[in-house]
Structures are given as C-alpha cells and as structure tokens.
Design an enzyme around this catalytic site. Structure first.
Site, PDB file in Angstrom:
ATOM      1  N   HIS A  25       0.840  -1.191   0.000  1.00  0.00           N
ATOM      2  CA  HIS A  25       0.000   0.000   0.000  1.00  0.00           C
ATOM      3  C   HIS A  25       0.880   1.249   0.000  1.00  0.00           C
ATOM      4  O   HIS A  25       2.029   1.201   0.418  1.00  0.00           O
ATOM      5  CB  HIS A  25      -0.838   0.089   1.290  1.00  0.00           C
ATOM      6  CG  HIS A  25      -1.649  -1.107   1.620  1.00  0.00           C
ATOM      7  ND1 HIS A  25      -3.020  -1.149   1.456  1.00  0.00           N
ATOM      8  CD2 HIS A  25      -1.303  -2.315   2.157  1.00  0.00           C
ATOM      9  CE1 HIS A  25      -3.480  -2.317   1.867  1.00  0.00           C
ATOM     10  NE2 HIS A  25      -2.461  -3.042   2.298  1.00  0.00           N
ATOM     11  N   TYR A  26       0.319   2.390  -0.391  1.00  0.00           N
ATOM     12  CA  TYR A  26       0.868   3.659   0.066  1.00  0.00           C
ATOM     13  C   TYR A  26      -0.120   4.256   1.054  1.00  0.00           C
ATOM     14  O   TYR A  26      -1.317   3.961   1.036  1.00  0.00           O
ATOM     15  CB  TYR A  26       1.203   4.623  -1.064  1.00  0.00           C
ATOM     16  CG  TYR A  26       0.081   5.112  -1.961  1.00  0.00           C
ATOM     17  CD1 TYR A  26      -1.114   5.641  -1.458  1.00  0.00           C
ATOM     18  CD2 TYR A  26       0.248   5.111  -3.338  1.00  0.00           C
ATOM     19  CE1 TYR A  26      -2.109   6.119  -2.289  1.00  0.00           C
ATOM     20  CE2 TYR A  26      -0.744   5.586  -4.184  1.00  0.00           C
ATOM     21  CZ  TYR A  26      -1.912   6.094  -3.655  1.00  0.00           C
ATOM     22  OH  TYR A  26      -2.894   6.574  -4.483  1.00  0.00           O
ATOM     23  N   THR A  27       0.399   5.101   1.949  1.00  0.00           N
ATOM     24  CA  THR A  27      -0.446   5.634   3.018  1.00  0.00           C
ATOM     25  C   THR A  27      -1.399   6.706   2.513  1.00  0.00           C
ATOM     26  O   THR A  27      -2.475   6.899   3.081  1.00  0.00           O
ATOM     27  CB  THR A  27       0.417   6.224   4.145  1.00  0.00           C
ATOM     28  OG1 THR A  27       1.276   7.233   3.594  1.00  0.00           O
ATOM     29  CG2 THR A  27       1.253   5.129   4.818  1.00  0.00           C
ATOM     30  N   GLU A  90       2.510  -0.894   4.617  1.00  0.00           N
ATOM     31  CA  GLU A  90       2.223   0.484   4.231  1.00  0.00           C
ATOM     32  C   GLU A  90       3.538   1.222   3.983  1.00  0.00           C
ATOM     33  O   GLU A  90       4.445   1.210   4.818  1.00  0.00           O
ATOM     34  CB  GLU A  90       1.448   1.207   5.335  1.00  0.00           C
ATOM     35  CG  GLU A  90       0.020   0.728   5.515  1.00  0.00           C
ATOM     36  CD  GLU A  90      -0.958   1.403   4.552  1.00  0.00           C
ATOM     37  OE1 GLU A  90      -0.507   2.218   3.707  1.00  0.00           O
ATOM     38  OE2 GLU A  90      -2.165   1.119   4.672  1.00  0.00           O
ATOM     39  N   HIS A 128      -2.409  -3.352  -3.491  1.00  0.00           N
ATOM     40  CA  HIS A 128      -3.760  -3.142  -2.960  1.00  0.00           C
ATOM     41  C   HIS A 128      -4.742  -2.990  -4.116  1.00  0.00           C
ATOM     42  O   HIS A 128      -5.869  -3.493  -4.067  1.00  0.00           O
ATOM     43  CB  HIS A 128      -3.763  -1.907  -2.066  1.00  0.00           C
ATOM     44  CG  HIS A 128      -4.989  -1.766  -1.228  1.00  0.00           C
ATOM     45  ND1 HIS A 128      -5.286  -0.617  -0.551  1.00  0.00           N
ATOM     46  CD2 HIS A 128      -6.006  -2.629  -0.950  1.00  0.00           C
ATOM     47  CE1 HIS A 128      -6.417  -0.774   0.114  1.00  0.00           C
ATOM     48  NE2 HIS A 128      -6.883  -1.986  -0.115  1.00  0.00           N
ATOM     49  N   ASP A 138      -3.486   2.135  -4.921  1.00  0.00           N
ATOM     50  CA  ASP A 138      -2.140   2.072  -4.348  1.00  0.00           C
ATOM     51  C   ASP A 138      -1.503   0.681  -4.526  1.00  0.00           C
ATOM     52  O   ASP A 138      -2.223  -0.316  -4.623  1.00  0.00           O
ATOM     53  CB  ASP A 138      -2.172   2.474  -2.862  1.00  0.00           C
ATOM     54  CG  ASP A 138      -3.179   1.677  -2.025  1.00  0.00           C
ATOM     55  OD1 ASP A 138      -4.327   1.530  -2.459  1.00  0.00           O
ATOM     56  OD2 ASP A 138      -2.795   1.220  -0.934  1.00  0.00           O
TER      57      ASP A 138
END
Length: 229
Positions: A25-27, A90, A128, A138
């Site tokens: 993921h990215y946040t 993340e 994700h 993401d």
C-alpha cells in the site's frame, strides 16, 4: 526496525487462515507520522502489519500472526477476506511522489524475511489495487514493480508463444485466471496497467493480451491460458 507492535486495530485470522499474500500500500497521507497516528487510532479501524517511512525506518504495527485491517473489501485468486490471508505493508507516500531509495531498500530487506517466515513466493506479493480493483489504486503508477521482480520479490510478465485474441472477453478470462476478482473489463484493464504498464493509455492491445496471458499461464489459478469457447 522498531520494537513491539503498537496498533490496536487487529483481530484473529478467520477460519484458521494463514498468510498467503503480501499486500503493498501507500499511506496517501502528508507524512509518515500522520499515517502512523491513523493506523494506530482505534476510531479509524484501519491498520497494517508494517509501516516503512521515507527514510527507511521500518516499524511493526500488528503481529504477523494476527489479522490487520488493511485490505478491506476485495479478493484474490477466487477468495475474499484478504485481511485474513495476508500481510499488509504500508509505504509512507502521499500518493503522487516517488518512493525514495532508502524506503525501497528497506522494503527489499523486509520482504524476503516475511516470505521466508510464511513460505511465500514472489507471486504472493500484490498491490492493494490488484485485490480491490476500482476501489483502490495504491501503491500507484510510481511504484517500481519491475525492480522488485528483478530480485524475485514480485513477478513480471515475460510474454512468449501464441497470442490469444485481442478481445475484451479474452482479457477478462485471463485476468480472472491470473487472480483478479470479478470486475468490468475496463476496470481490470486499468488496474493491470497500473501495475504492469504504468501511464499507458488507449484501448486494449496485443501487448496487454500477451502480458496477461503469460501471467495466467505461469501463475494463474488453473495454470491455463486462453481457451476459446
């Protein structure tokens, strides 16, 4: 890598499930500190097992044996409840910035450890966006999947052999064989390109078909390529 897991947002893995996926993921937040606060806030009801800062600091937020709340609704390889079947990582990134070298290097150190602990191969590492097509994008088009694949930390298509027909039906069948959950063909084409052909636009083409065919052949649920009806 820092100490004891700190997020309260987790539970037991359901039905005796064990990790068989690693979801990146990215946040999507302005800073790693803000992301950490949210991932550890009981009211937010969201978490991940690991958080990697831009400078490469790695923090454990949820024990890997537990079910972190990172993937939400979606599926992969014909099964839902991705949270019960996965480890979530993340990456601190607002969503429109490059991933810094220290962060990528830290991810490349962490992934082999997780893969070894749970007996996972590179095909287990997904986006994700892969398991939530149409809902999430993401880690996005700036993430370097080819770099991970060169280290056997992810997969990359290597098209060869006879080309299936360049049709939406063929693409849809191959995408679902590869593992994508059910979604309209335009949605699956978009998330496929997001990972394997970032920034490519236009109608479905022979390169899309060749790439998804190779992925379906080598990593699909039934090992099958396109079969015309």
């Amino acid at each position: 890598m820092t100490g004891t897991p700190v997020s309260p947002n987790f539970g037991e893995r359901r039905g005796g499930a064990q990790p068989e996926l690693i979801v990146l993921h990215y946040t999507g937040m302005a800073s790693c500190a803000a992301a950490r606060d949210r991932l550890c806030d009981p009211a937010a009801e969201v978490s991940a097992h690991w958080l990697i800062a831009e400078d490469g600091r790695v923090e454990a937020l949820v024990p890997e044996r537990c079910r972190a709340w990172h993937a939400g609704a979606g599926g992969w390889m014909g099964q839902g409840d991705v949270n019960s079947r996965s480890i979530g990582i993340e990456l601190a990134n607002p969503g429109d910035a490059p991933f810094p070298e220290p962060q990528m290097a830290a991810l490349e150190r962490l992934l082999p450890e997780i893969m070894a602990r749970w007996g996972l191969g590179p095909e287990a590492v997904i986006a994700h966006s892969d398991c939530a097509p149409g809902r999430k994008i993401d880690p996005g088009p700036r993430f370097d999947w080819a770099r991970l694949a060169r280290q056997d930390l992810a997969i990359w298509p290597a098209p060869a052999g006879r080309l299936p027909p360049v049709t939406p039906d063929a693409f849809l069948a191959l995408a679902e064989t590869f593992g994508y959950p059910e979604a309209p063909v335009e949605v699956l084409l978009s998330v496929f390109r997001l990972r394997f052909r970032p920034r490519h636009e236009g109608p479905l083409d022979a390169t899309d078909i060749a790439m998804i065919n190779d992925l379906a052949l080598r990593f699909g649920s039934d090992g099958g390529a396109w079969r015309s009806s």
